[in-house]
Scaffold this motif. Sequence first.
Motif, PDB file in Angstrom:
ATOM      1  N   LYS A 138      39.040  33.511  28.787  1.00 41.99           N
ATOM      2  CA  LYS A 138      38.753  34.354  29.947  1.00 41.99           C
ATOM      3  C   LYS A 138      39.605  35.622  30.036  1.00 41.99           C
ATOM      4  O   LYS A 138      39.620  36.282  31.076  1.00 41.99           O
ATOM      5  CB  LYS A 138      38.945  33.584  31.269  1.00 41.99           C
ATOM      6  CG  LYS A 138      37.990  32.434  31.472  1.00 41.99           C
ATOM      7  CD  LYS A 138      38.027  32.035  32.929  1.00 41.99           C
ATOM      8  CE  LYS A 138      37.568  30.624  33.128  1.00 41.99           C
ATOM      9  NZ  LYS A 138      37.849  30.143  34.478  1.00 41.99           N
ATOM     10  N   SER A 139      40.340  35.957  28.983  1.00 43.57           N
ATOM     11  CA  SER A 139      41.158  37.186  29.057  1.00 43.57           C
ATOM     12  C   SER A 139      40.306  38.406  29.346  1.00 43.57           C
ATOM     13  O   SER A 139      40.737  39.345  30.001  1.00 43.57           O
ATOM     14  CB  SER A 139      41.857  37.441  27.719  1.00 43.57           C
ATOM     15  OG  SER A 139      42.704  36.405  27.397  1.00 43.57           O
ATOM     16  N   CYS A 140      39.072  38.399  28.821  1.00 40.87           N
ATOM     17  CA  CYS A 140      38.223  39.586  28.928  1.00 40.87           C
ATOM     18  C   CYS A 140      37.593  39.745  30.301  1.00 40.87           C
ATOM     19  O   CYS A 140      37.343  40.872  30.743  1.00 40.87           O
ATOM     20  CB  CYS A 140      37.119  39.509  27.879  1.00 40.87           C
ATOM     21  SG  CYS A 140      36.140  38.028  28.017  1.00 40.87           S
ATOM     22  N   VAL A 141      37.312  38.620  30.977  1.00 37.25           N
ATOM     23  CA  VAL A 141      36.485  38.667  32.177  1.00 37.25           C
ATOM     24  C   VAL A 141      37.002  39.658  33.229  1.00 37.25           C
ATOM     25  O   VAL A 141      36.259  40.474  33.759  1.00 37.25           O
ATOM     26  CB  VAL A 141      36.342  37.263  32.801  1.00 37.25           C
ATOM     27  CG1 VAL A 141      35.463  37.314  34.038  1.00 37.25           C
ATOM     28  CG2 VAL A 141      35.744  36.297  31.799  1.00 37.25           C
ATOM     29  N   ALA A 142      38.300  39.609  33.501  1.00 38.90           N
ATOM     30  CA  ALA A 142      38.852  40.473  34.556  1.00 38.90           C
ATOM     31  C   ALA A 142      39.005  41.922  34.124  1.00 38.90           C
ATOM     32  O   ALA A 142      39.217  42.804  34.936  1.00 38.90           O
ATOM     33  CB  ALA A 142      40.216  39.932  34.971  1.00 38.90           C
TER      34      ALA A 142
END
Lengths: 291, 666, 155
Positions: free
Chosen positions: B603-607
């Motif tokens: 989930k590093s990319c999601v935000a």
Amino acid sequence: MKYSYFPGCSLKGTGRAYEESLLPVFKALGVDMTELDDWNCCGATAYMSVDEVKAAALAGRNLALAEKAGGDLMAPCAACYLVLMKTQKRLEEYPAVRGEVGHALGQVGLSYEGKVKVRHPLDILVNDIGVEVISKKVVKPLKGLKVAPYYGCQIVRPYATFDNQENPQTMDKLLRAVGAEVVDYPMKTKCCGGSLTGTLPEVGVSLVHGLLREASRRGADVISTVCPLCQFNLDCFQDRVSSNYEKSAMPVVYITQLLGLALGLPMKELGLHRGVVSVEPILAQRELLHV
Amino acid sequence: MSDAKGNGAMRIGVYVCHCGTNIAGKVDVAEVAKYAGTLPGVVLSRDYKYMCSDPGQELIKKDIAEQKLNRIVIASCSPLLHEHTFRGAAEKGGLNPYLVQMVNIREQDAWVTEDRGAATTKAKDLVRAAVRRLPFHQPLEKKHVPVNPAVLVVGGGIAGIHSALTLAAAGKKVYLVEREPTIGGKMAQFDKTFPTLDCAACILTPKMSAVRSHPNITLWTMSDVVKVDGFVGDYKVTVNRRARYVKEELCVGCSECIAACVYKDAKFPDEFNMGLGKRKPIYLPFPQSTPLVAVIDPATCIEFKTGKCKKTCVEACADRKAIDFQMKDEMKEIAVGTVILSTGFKPFDPKNTPNFGYGKFKNVYTALEVERLVNASGPTGGEVIMRDGKEPKSVGIIHCVGSRDEKTNRWCSRVCCMYSLKLAHLLKEHTGAEIYNFYIDMRTPGKAYDEFYGKLLDEGVHFIRGKVAEVTDCTLRPDEEGKLVIRAEDTLAGFVRRIPVDMVVLATGLEGQADAQDVRRLFNISCSAEGFFLERHPKLAPVSTFTDGVFIAGACQGPKDIPDTVAQAGAAAAEVLALIDAGHVELEPNTASIIEEECSGCKSCVALCSYNAISFIADKKKAWINEVLCKGCGTCVAACPSGSIRQNLFEDAEIFSEIEGVLSRG
Amino acid sequence: MADANWEPRIVAIFCNWCTYTAADMAGVSRMKYAANMRIVRVMCSGRFDPQFALDAFAQGADGVLIGGCHPGDCHYSEGNYKALRRIRMLKRMLVDMGIAPDRFRLEWISASEGDKVKLVMNDMVAKVRALGPLSLPEKLKEFDVEVALEQASVR
């Protein structure tokens, strides 16, 4: 917090009522205030226009001494306050001036690092000590005394570091804290004429008249000041004002004199007898005289 | 050599453009072409005078066919100029346009390098890099997204009204959303407009009625946009329709409820009249309010505050039963393809320039307040009666309050000189007073504007060139008693003036709306440093924004007068119509996508995505990118720890090969 | 060490909207600057992956320059902030690895600042020239040789 006290020439001369009232007031409020040892004249407003570097060195010597002594440097005289601050800015912004002054100071074993803070008594009273602390120590509230707070120009122009530039409030707050009634005085930062009362009296005395008249029309019993030249101008030329314009008999005192009165300090220590227009009648009328 | 996926041999064509002497004057183009011919994968290498010309493009097409080229390098000017051209040429030649790589040897080489040798070496390095990069290029297709022909117009002032009417006339469905109870904006508050002195309401109200009655326009007042999802062509917008407590479809605007209100006299400050007049808790903002429906203010209505009102208003509306104290706010979702923001401006608050005494002295007014005073349906019936009950015999109008000012706003608000002239004229007409305008410069740039200034000079209005230092009640002379004294330096005469006046009017400047930052975030556009919405280009694209599909018009883009506002509103409508008529939008394919098998679900990319294009699929524990929302910035690509995100046209392999290409000289 | 003809080789990674456009502007204005930079275009400085810089150095670059839009002006809203974070951290690591700070530089250049492109290019080339060649490929080769020798002696 410890402070060095820079009286400047006026507070030892015509403005001695300012020093006489200021020192006991700060003492009563528990503030550690020591006169700066071996201080010299700050050069006032005139010298800067004569020789910028020498003026900076003259005022700069006091800054260097204050740094050596430690703590903040309190300058009650508005001209000294402004000159010291202007000098600090000059030394900060102009390396050439800083270099020459640094060299001069070095010759007498002093140096200036740009660290000392120049403070005004109103700033220290309101922001360091606080009006709540002061009002708790009030012994004789100045009830019924209507005061027009007159700040003059130098402590708000060009720098307004501790108060609003157009409508300063520190003196107003102090006066309310000691129970006085503060009169709305829109001319509170208008020029008193400065040295023009001497050099160009038709202008200077007219400015003085405007200030006195407005205070009177607004119902003030007394004008409080923080500058020895303002106090001198407003107090000592009322006979001229009376003869050239209209009758004027408005007492003009230092804020510290009123604070001292409210704190119950002995009256003769506050220099209240020194005014040309005496403040004693109105104080008697308002039943504020005490020993 | 084959491409990165091992599909067939590379057949790269390299074209080095002379661009006349622009490139050839500094770079040895023949040598660069010769060098390129030696590189792996290059089957053809030419230099040519003008690659962008028709013959140049024909050459490319011919070579693709005859030499079976499957990759092309164009070493010429900046891709920002001709990328489109050469991709087009390749496409016409039957080659996927994304198999073309441009090399900038003009703006970033020939034009900026002194030494010929260095310029030529630089060109060779850059060409080599492009040749290395190309094998990693894959054919890509532009996405076509259909454009929903419905349009959302936010803000119902003259700009929004004009855009809405233009679009509706073209047969498009328009949602006009306005937060006040009525449309009309600031123009409805003006008395007359400069320079014609047309009555503002007279020219505005026909347009307002037209909006109300047009079948293609859905008018929602008392409404705010609260959420915007989607992208150009396909926006889903959530609008909060706030409760008016009077049913719009039943109210006929007869005002009986207002007359019947338990408050016999109006008691509360009237917003439309800038607080100079009073209204009741149930009210109509102004007589020509559109829609002509009463509104109840819950903050002042007794029924809302105590629950114990006699509700005489309901009695008065017994036959139509339009009043509904139970009404609730309602969320509505609409689907549109494009948005026009026409949210207007906020007048500068002169409390921020205390030396003019606004709020301190009763008879100091802002320009908008004076518009209401001189207006026949204003709080004083058009008589200029000040707060102290008197009519002024002398008026000072101070220009540039909150404009051209280092301490407050640095910009010029563009309309104040003209409206100050207008108010000078109206005040003189109504009262016969002596009028003094204090100005820095007289800015009268429009059609018939300077002539209007001339008229005012002929009317005997006094003009003093000088910034006003203060407005004071500290008088010096007998003729100043009871008046406000304006102190200003008359720079033309060369001395300081004290002018006593009865009334002071402040020509307050224009600022962006207080919530401009919130609104701009909703629509994903930017604001300039001054707080107005940012246009795509100040000269060539004044009504579009960097967000495709969102347009801006009127004072929300910057201070302007009514003619310019209407022009921009028309321009925005035209741009919207262009999109709708084209029917679809083409999205560049340089978007990112996630290789699902390689995604670790961290989930590093999601935000990271400013466009909310990345979502996390909980049951698969994988991230997913909506390619239509993706703008192709590449931030997520760089962030992904597993390297599972690829960006078309800017893959890691492509960039690494370019870096290696510029550096390797063997 | 450096031969007399050595010229610094610097890889510049520029964002499309601001910095690349500014470089074009410098060209349109015919500003002349040092020819040592090779510009690689990306859409946004947020695309900058620290590996790009590491690879550039490993391939023989003497310096790496990243160009992005001024904070607040990023075409994609916040990409440049992400670039800023990564570059700050990478710079500290590079220093620890013995790569002098002047070799790795971040500049915010807006589309109209062609003159800034020229200033930055010339300044960086001068600074890197003063530092001398980094010669990382050669150093890595030497390292590999040493490791091979070591492993051979162990056996």
